[in-house]
Scaffold this active site. Structure first.
Site, PDB file in Angstrom:
ATOM      1  N   LYS A  97      31.545  59.853  43.495  1.00  0.00           N
ATOM      2  CA  LYS A  97      31.989  58.456  43.614  1.00  0.00           C
ATOM      3  C   LYS A  97      33.432  58.489  44.105  1.00  0.00           C
ATOM      4  O   LYS A  97      34.307  59.017  43.419  1.00  0.00           O
ATOM      5  CB  LYS A  97      31.897  57.739  42.269  1.00  0.00           C
ATOM      6  CG  LYS A  97      32.449  56.325  42.280  1.00  0.00           C
ATOM      7  CD  LYS A  97      32.481  55.726  40.889  1.00  0.00           C
ATOM      8  CE  LYS A  97      33.316  54.461  40.870  1.00  0.00           C
ATOM      9  NZ  LYS A  97      33.534  53.977  39.477  1.00  0.00           N
ATOM     10  N   ALA A 184      32.916  47.854  38.144  1.00  0.00           N
ATOM     11  CA  ALA A 184      34.246  47.397  37.695  1.00  0.00           C
ATOM     12  C   ALA A 184      34.292  45.899  37.403  1.00  0.00           C
ATOM     13  O   ALA A 184      33.822  45.085  38.186  1.00  0.00           O
ATOM     14  CB  ALA A 184      35.323  47.746  38.718  1.00  0.00           C
ATOM     15  N   GLY A 185      34.875  45.587  36.272  1.00  0.00           N
ATOM     16  CA  GLY A 185      35.141  44.202  35.917  1.00  0.00           C
ATOM     17  C   GLY A 185      34.042  43.503  35.138  1.00  0.00           C
ATOM     18  O   GLY A 185      34.271  42.450  34.547  1.00  0.00           O
ATOM     19  N   ASN A 206      31.953  50.408  32.157  1.00  0.00           N
ATOM     20  CA  ASN A 206      32.497  51.379  31.218  1.00  0.00           C
ATOM     21  C   ASN A 206      33.349  50.695  30.152  1.00  0.00           C
ATOM     22  O   ASN A 206      33.077  50.785  28.964  1.00  0.00           O
ATOM     23  CB  ASN A 206      33.336  52.426  31.969  1.00  0.00           C
ATOM     24  CG  ASN A 206      33.986  53.417  31.035  1.00  0.00           C
ATOM     25  OD1 ASN A 206      33.448  53.737  29.978  1.00  0.00           O
ATOM     26  ND2 ASN A 206      35.151  53.907  31.402  1.00  0.00           N
ATOM     27  N   THR A 207      34.400  49.973  30.574  1.00  0.00           N
ATOM     28  CA  THR A 207      35.322  49.363  29.622  1.00  0.00           C
ATOM     29  C   THR A 207      34.596  48.433  28.658  1.00  0.00           C
ATOM     30  O   THR A 207      34.880  48.437  27.449  1.00  0.00           O
ATOM     31  CB  THR A 207      36.415  48.592  30.384  1.00  0.00           C
ATOM     32  OG1 THR A 207      37.148  49.505  31.199  1.00  0.00           O
ATOM     33  CG2 THR A 207      37.376  47.913  29.418  1.00  0.00           C
TER      34      THR A 207
END
Length: 255
Positions: A97, A184-185, A206-207
């Site tokens: 990635k 992301a996000g 992930n977060t």
């Protein structure tokens, strides 16, 4: 229902991908992967320490997972290519990635340098998944270069702000003949389901998982939401109308 996502030579059943950063304890990762059925796990190469088994993140990723190392920390194409080669040399396989980020405030990807790195790594036989700001022309260039998928961001990394780039991602889904993996996000399972209902091929978060009170259960919730969104997309969503329409006749019953 047989519905597998093919990337490179790999067929993937679970379309929810996750990362390994931000967990308070990496030892939770095997349980998280097992209970949610996750098959693809991304990891920053800088967290791989082959000289220290205790600190090596790879030891927490269950065997059987598809490893997706990323080039986190790269600031230009040359650094991304160097990290990808190191990942391959470390035994992380051919998937990569590409993350090229020079912006320290919003951590937005550098599409130009990403495209340069993608072109070089495809020629070296990598299965390339570039992380980009959603831009149709860049995505077309990446497609022409031979990448395996395109990974547009939903919002800046780690913000949990959701699918802020929805319309741009929709254009990529419509125009690019490659899997579009929203990355992301994404902060909520419902946002992951929305991306899948639009036709995204997969979602990476992930977060949102790592910072949940119960990461294992949150990963499972994401996995279920991604599956629900995919099934809705395949089933064909009904049309949206401005005026009400009864689902059964309103006249004739009592006459």
């Amino acid at each position: 229902m047989t519905d597998k996502l093919k990337i490179g030579e790999q067929e993937i059943t679970n379309r929810f991908f996750t990362g390994t950063g931000k967990h308070s304890n990496d030892s939770i990762i095997p349980q998280l992967v097992h209970e949610s059925g996750i098959e693809v796990v991304t990891v920053a190469l800088r967290r791989v320490d082959l000289t220290s088994p205790e600190e090596n993140i790879l030891h927490h990723i269950p065997k059987g997972c598809i490893l997706l190392p990323n080039t986190s920390g790269a600031r230009n194409a040359e650094e991304a290519v160097r990290i990808a080669r190191l990942a391959r040399a470390c035994g992380c396989g051919d998937w990569i990635k590409i993350e090229v980020i020079r912006d320290n405030k919003y951590l937005l990807p550098d599409n130009y340098e990403t495209a340069k790195a993608a072109e070089m790594l495809v020629k070296e036989g990598f299965v390339v998944l570039p992380y980009v700001s959603p831009d149709l022309m860049v995505a077309k260039d990446l497609e022409n270069a031979g990448v395996a998928a395109v990974m547009p961001l939903g919002a800046p990394i780690g913000t949990n702000r959701g699918l802020q780039t929805k319309e741009m991602v929709r254009i990529l889904i419509d125009e690019i003949n490659l899997p579009i993996i929203v990355d992301a996000g994404i902060g909520r399972p419902s946002e992951a389901a929305e991306a899948m209902e639009m036709g995204a091929a997969a979602v990476l978060a992930n977060t949102a998982v790592a910072t949940a009170l119960d990461p294992v259960n949150m990963a499972k919730a994401f996995s279920m939401a991604v599956d629900a969104g995919r099934r809705a997309y395949l089933s064909g969503l009904g049309p949206i109308k401005t005026e009400a329409e009864a689902s059964s006749p309103l006249t004739g019953f009592l006459s």
